[in-house]
Design an enzyme around this catalytic site. Structure first.
Site, mmCIF file in Angstrom:
data_model
loop_
_atom_site.group_PDB
_atom_site.id
_atom_site.type_symbol
_atom_site.label_atom_id
_atom_site.label_comp_id
_atom_site.label_asym_id
_atom_site.label_seq_id
_atom_site.Cartn_x
_atom_site.Cartn_y
_atom_site.Cartn_z
ATOM 1 N N PRO A 166 -3.733 0.038 18.936
ATOM 2 C CA PRO A 166 -3.455 -0.414 17.565
ATOM 3 C C PRO A 166 -3.656 0.654 16.480
ATOM 4 C CG PRO A 166 -5.435 -1.450 18.430
ATOM 5 C CD PRO A 166 -4.834 -0.677 19.545
ATOM 6 N N TYR A 223 4.216 6.305 10.184
ATOM 7 C CA TYR A 223 3.320 5.191 9.891
ATOM 8 C C TYR A 223 4.058 4.087 9.109
ATOM 9 C CZ TYR A 223 -1.095 2.791 8.982
ATOM 10 O OH TYR A 223 -2.112 1.859 8.958
ATOM 11 N N LYS A 279 1.457 -0.401 15.193
ATOM 12 C CA LYS A 279 2.862 -0.511 15.625
ATOM 13 C C LYS A 279 3.184 -1.761 16.425
ATOM 14 C CE LYS A 279 4.153 3.014 13.573
ATOM 15 N NZ LYS A 279 4.736 2.611 12.287
ATOM 16 N N TYR A 339 -9.076 5.516 7.935
ATOM 17 C CA TYR A 339 -9.285 5.804 9.357
ATOM 18 C C TYR A 339 -10.331 6.913 9.453
ATOM 19 C CZ TYR A 339 -4.882 3.392 10.577
ATOM 20 O OH TYR A 339 -3.877 2.463 10.763
ATOM 21 N N HIS A 346 0.846 -1.197 0.000
ATOM 22 C CA HIS A 346 0.000 0.000 0.000
ATOM 23 C C HIS A 346 0.876 1.241 0.000
ATOM 24 C CE1 HIS A 346 -3.963 -1.785 1.810
ATOM 25 N NE2 HIS A 346 -3.512 -2.476 0.783
HETATM 26 P P1 FAS Z 1 2.469 -12.099 21.561
HETATM 27 O O1 FAS Z 1 1.442 -11.759 22.603
HETATM 28 O O2 FAS Z 1 2.075 -12.133 20.127
HETATM 29 O O3 FAS Z 1 3.109 -13.529 21.871
HETATM 30 C C1 FAS Z 1 3.398 -13.906 23.198
HETATM 31 C C2 FAS Z 1 3.327 -15.428 23.239
HETATM 32 O O4 FAS Z 1 3.752 -15.856 24.531
HETATM 33 C C3 FAS Z 1 1.899 -15.934 23.053
HETATM 34 O O5 FAS Z 1 1.880 -16.909 22.029
HETATM 35 C C4 FAS Z 1 1.542 -16.516 24.409
HETATM 36 O O6 FAS Z 1 0.722 -17.675 24.313
HETATM 37 C C5 FAS Z 1 2.904 -16.888 24.965
HETATM 38 N N1 FAS Z 1 2.955 -16.928 26.426
HETATM 39 C C6 FAS Z 1 2.393 -16.072 27.306
HETATM 40 N N2 FAS Z 1 2.674 -16.435 28.572
HETATM 41 C C7 FAS Z 1 3.449 -17.562 28.484
HETATM 42 C C8 FAS Z 1 4.057 -18.418 29.441
HETATM 43 N N3 FAS Z 1 3.938 -18.175 30.745
HETATM 44 N N4 FAS Z 1 4.772 -19.470 29.004
HETATM 45 C C9 FAS Z 1 4.919 -19.706 27.676
HETATM 46 N N5 FAS Z 1 4.358 -18.944 26.704
HETATM 47 C C10 FAS Z 1 3.638 -17.885 27.116
HETATM 48 N N6 FAS Z 1 -0.963 -4.889 16.795
HETATM 49 C C11 FAS Z 1 -1.083 -4.218 15.633
HETATM 50 O O7 FAS Z 1 -0.093 -3.692 15.133
HETATM 51 N N7 FAS Z 1 -2.316 -4.120 15.007
HETATM 52 C C12 FAS Z 1 -3.445 -4.725 15.522
HETATM 53 O O8 FAS Z 1 -4.510 -4.631 14.952
HETATM 54 C C13 FAS Z 1 -3.336 -5.451 16.720
HETATM 55 N N8 FAS Z 1 -4.411 -6.112 17.242
HETATM 56 C C14 FAS Z 1 -4.270 -6.816 18.410
HETATM 57 C C15 FAS Z 1 -5.355 -7.516 18.980
HETATM 58 C C16 FAS Z 1 -5.209 -8.227 20.184
HETATM 59 C C17 FAS Z 1 -6.385 -8.967 20.767
HETATM 60 C C18 FAS Z 1 -3.971 -8.228 20.864
HETATM 61 C C19 FAS Z 1 -3.813 -8.937 22.192
HETATM 62 C C20 FAS Z 1 -2.889 -7.547 20.306
HETATM 63 C C21 FAS Z 1 -3.039 -6.851 19.076
HETATM 64 N N9 FAS Z 1 -1.957 -6.187 18.484
HETATM 65 C C22 FAS Z 1 -2.072 -5.503 17.326
HETATM 66 C C23 FAS Z 1 -0.694 -6.216 19.084
HETATM 67 C C24 FAS Z 1 -0.047 -7.532 18.719
HETATM 68 O O9 FAS Z 1 0.011 -7.668 17.326
HETATM 69 C C25 FAS Z 1 1.274 -7.567 19.410
HETATM 70 O O10 FAS Z 1 1.971 -6.339 19.269
HETATM 71 C C26 FAS Z 1 2.147 -8.693 18.941
HETATM 72 O O11 FAS Z 1 1.428 -9.880 19.049
HETATM 73 C C27 FAS Z 1 3.391 -8.695 19.825
HETATM 74 O O12 FAS Z 1 4.079 -9.863 19.576
HETATM 75 P P2 FAS Z 1 4.819 -10.623 20.790
HETATM 76 O O13 FAS Z 1 5.598 -9.625 21.567
HETATM 77 O O14 FAS Z 1 5.496 -11.773 20.172
HETATM 78 O O15 FAS Z 1 3.656 -11.077 21.788
HETATM 79 C C1 PHB Z 2 -5.524 -4.354 10.680
HETATM 80 O O1 PHB Z 2 -5.614 -4.492 9.442
HETATM 81 O O2 PHB Z 2 -5.763 -5.265 11.497
HETATM 82 C C2 PHB Z 2 -5.093 -3.008 11.240
HETATM 83 C C3 PHB Z 2 -4.652 -2.019 10.370
HETATM 84 C C4 PHB Z 2 -4.256 -0.788 10.881
HETATM 85 C C5 PHB Z 2 -4.308 -0.573 12.253
HETATM 86 C C6 PHB Z 2 -4.740 -1.579 13.115
HETATM 87 C C7 PHB Z 2 -5.133 -2.804 12.612
HETATM 88 O O3 PHB Z 2 -3.933 0.635 12.752
#
Ligand code: FAS
Ligand code: PHB
Length: 389
Positions: A288, A380, A292, A197, A72
């Site tokens: 979100p 961004y 980032k 947005y 994009h």
């Molecule tokens: P993660 O949370 O991805 O991974 C951590 C891992 O550790 C998980 O698999 C978990 O099961 C494991 N874990 C936890 N405790 C443990 C333990 N005690 N023992 C062993 N394993 C354990 N970011 C965006 O940029 N855009 C979005 O739209 C967006 N939407 C999101 C929606 C939700 C519901 C959540 C929770 C986050 C969202 N995020 C979004 C942020 C997300 O993408 C995170 O930034 C990203 O997953 C971070 O990656 P990790 O640091 O690897 O953590």
């Molecule tokens: C998504 O596509 O999930 C998305 C895109 C932009 C954002 C957050 C989530 O700022």
């Protein structure tokens, strides 16, 4: 059991760290609480920054991303009935790629298993000891056997609700927002190529996508919203109102995922405690709105992999000693940008008339000033790795 780096968590941070360390000849073991199927199906982020894509290409992880990812060159901001494009290609000469986080995780797991990586799923009761000088990770494996993993360093990549951050007392910086996002995945072909947005008086909405068949959409909702309280019809109606713009249509379709995500800004300082190094959501979370979260996790482990390699292969401690400060410069830049995008785009119950006028002024300035639009664009698409201002 013995390895050089014990990694807790098989999200983007833990998996990419394991891959980067393996490329440098450093052994690691990844311990994950959930099943492989669960982590590969978890719907989360969707936008890859330019530096993230560059890094994944550099380390041989972008074959499917380059085939299926959607490049994009801009986004649009909608407010006051207008639609205003921010042209990344024109402003900063680079763009983003839309490719679901679960696809990144699948690619990472496939690469680690292909390369003989040691990934342990469905572990439980993980404990950390000896973090000052001789780390020992205790855990119960998927077969119920208690294990001990001795290692030279531990990477806490276990997300915001993991256990690693709780093994010491970092200073916590925290900001809660008075709203959440209701996110849906719909089997409906996107009707436009780029993200939109929307700042609407009834609340924020975001138009995104995952593929030519799947639309990804978000609605601002009150913080304690139960996703079940929103019928499909009510969701589509509200999205249609908030995303309305000349020439814009919204394809509806069956929902394949519906969930509510809270909005918080959190940073833990420092990101290191003895031989324990926090990375990704274990150390920081962002709302979100700036897309980032996952990108920050990837930026952290790029720094950590280099630092641990210098330390474990050459005894050079300068990288591990500087790890926290190096990451935190980028973390705080992303925290500010995510807070700024969130504050500019959401109308919350306590948005008083003065704050509302400020928002509209900021939005108008951002879409009419090249300097202001360039600032949004460079944040961004992602500041180059290593240029942590
Ligand atoms: P993660 O949370 O991805 O991974 C951590 C891992 O550790 C998980 O698999 C978990 O099961 C494991 N874990 C936890 N405790 C443990 C333990 N005690 N023992 C062993 N394993 C354990 N970011 C965006 O940029 N855009 C979005 O739209 C967006 N939407 C999101 C929606 C939700 C519901 C959540 C929770 C986050 C969202 N995020 C979004 C942020 C997300 O993408 C995170 O930034 C990203 O997953 C971070 O990656 P990790 O640091 O690897 O953590
Ligand atoms: C998504 O596509 O999930 C998305 C895109 C932009 C954002 C957050 C989530 O700022």
């Amino acid at each position: 059991m013995r390895t050089q780096v014990g990694i807790i968590g098989a999200g983007p941070a833990g998996l990419l760290l394991s891959h980067l360390l393996a490329r440098a000849g450093i052994d690691s073991v990844v311990l994950e609480a959930r099943s492989r199927d669960y982590v590969e199906r978890r719907v989360r982020a969707g936008v890859l920054e330019h530096p993230t894509v560059e890094l994944l290409r550099e380390v041989g992880l972008a074959e499917r991303l380059d085939r299926e990812g959607m490049p994009h060159d801009g986004i649009s901001l909608r407010f006051d009935g207008g639609d205003h494009r921010i042209d990344f290609a024109d402003l900063v000469g680079r763009g983003i790629t839309v490719y679901g986080q679960q696809e990144v995780v699948k690619d990472l797991i496939a690469a680690r298993l292909r390369d003989g990586g040691d990934l342990r799923f469905e572990v439980s009761d993980v404990t950390l000891d000896g973090l000052a000088d001789a780390p020992v990770i205790g855990f119960t494996d998927a077969d119920g056997q208690r294990q001990e993993l001795r290692c030279d360093a531990v990477a806490g990549c276990d997300g915001f609700h993991g256990i690693s951050r709780g093994t010491f007392e970092p200073q916590m910086f925290d900001r809660e927002y008075p709203y959440a996002w209701l996110g849906i995945l719909a089997k409906a072909a996107p009707t436009q190529h780029e993200l939109a947005y929307a700042n609407h008086p009834r609340g924020f909405a975001l138009y995104s996508m995952r593929s030519p068949e799947i639309t990804r959409l978000y609605l601002q909702v009150p913080p304690d919203t139960d996703a079940g309280a929103w019928s499909d019809a009510r969701i589509w109606d509200e999205l249609g109102v908030r995303l309305a713009a000349d020439g814009f249509t919204l394809n509806e379709g069956p929902l394949i995922e519906k969930s509510v995500t809270g909005m918080r800004s959190v940073v833990a300082e420092p990101m290191r405690h003895g031989r324990l190094f926090l990375a990704g959501d274990a150390a920081h979370i962002v709302p979100p709105t700036g897309a980032k979260g996952m990108n920050l996790a990837i930026a952290d482990v790029r720094v950590l992999a280099e630092a641990l390699t210098d330390y474990l292969r050459r005894g050079d401690e300068s990288g591990v000693d500087a790890y926290s400060d190096t990451c935190l410069r980028r973390v705080w830049r992303a925290e500010h940008f995510s807070w700024w995008m969130t504050s500019m785009l959401h109308v919350s119950p306590d948005t008083d008339p003065f704050a509302r006028r400020l928002q509209l002024s900021q939005l108008h300035y951002t879409v009419t000033s090249r300097a202001a639009a360039t600032s949004l664009a460079e944040n961004y698409v992602g500041l180059p790795h290593g240029e942590n201002r």
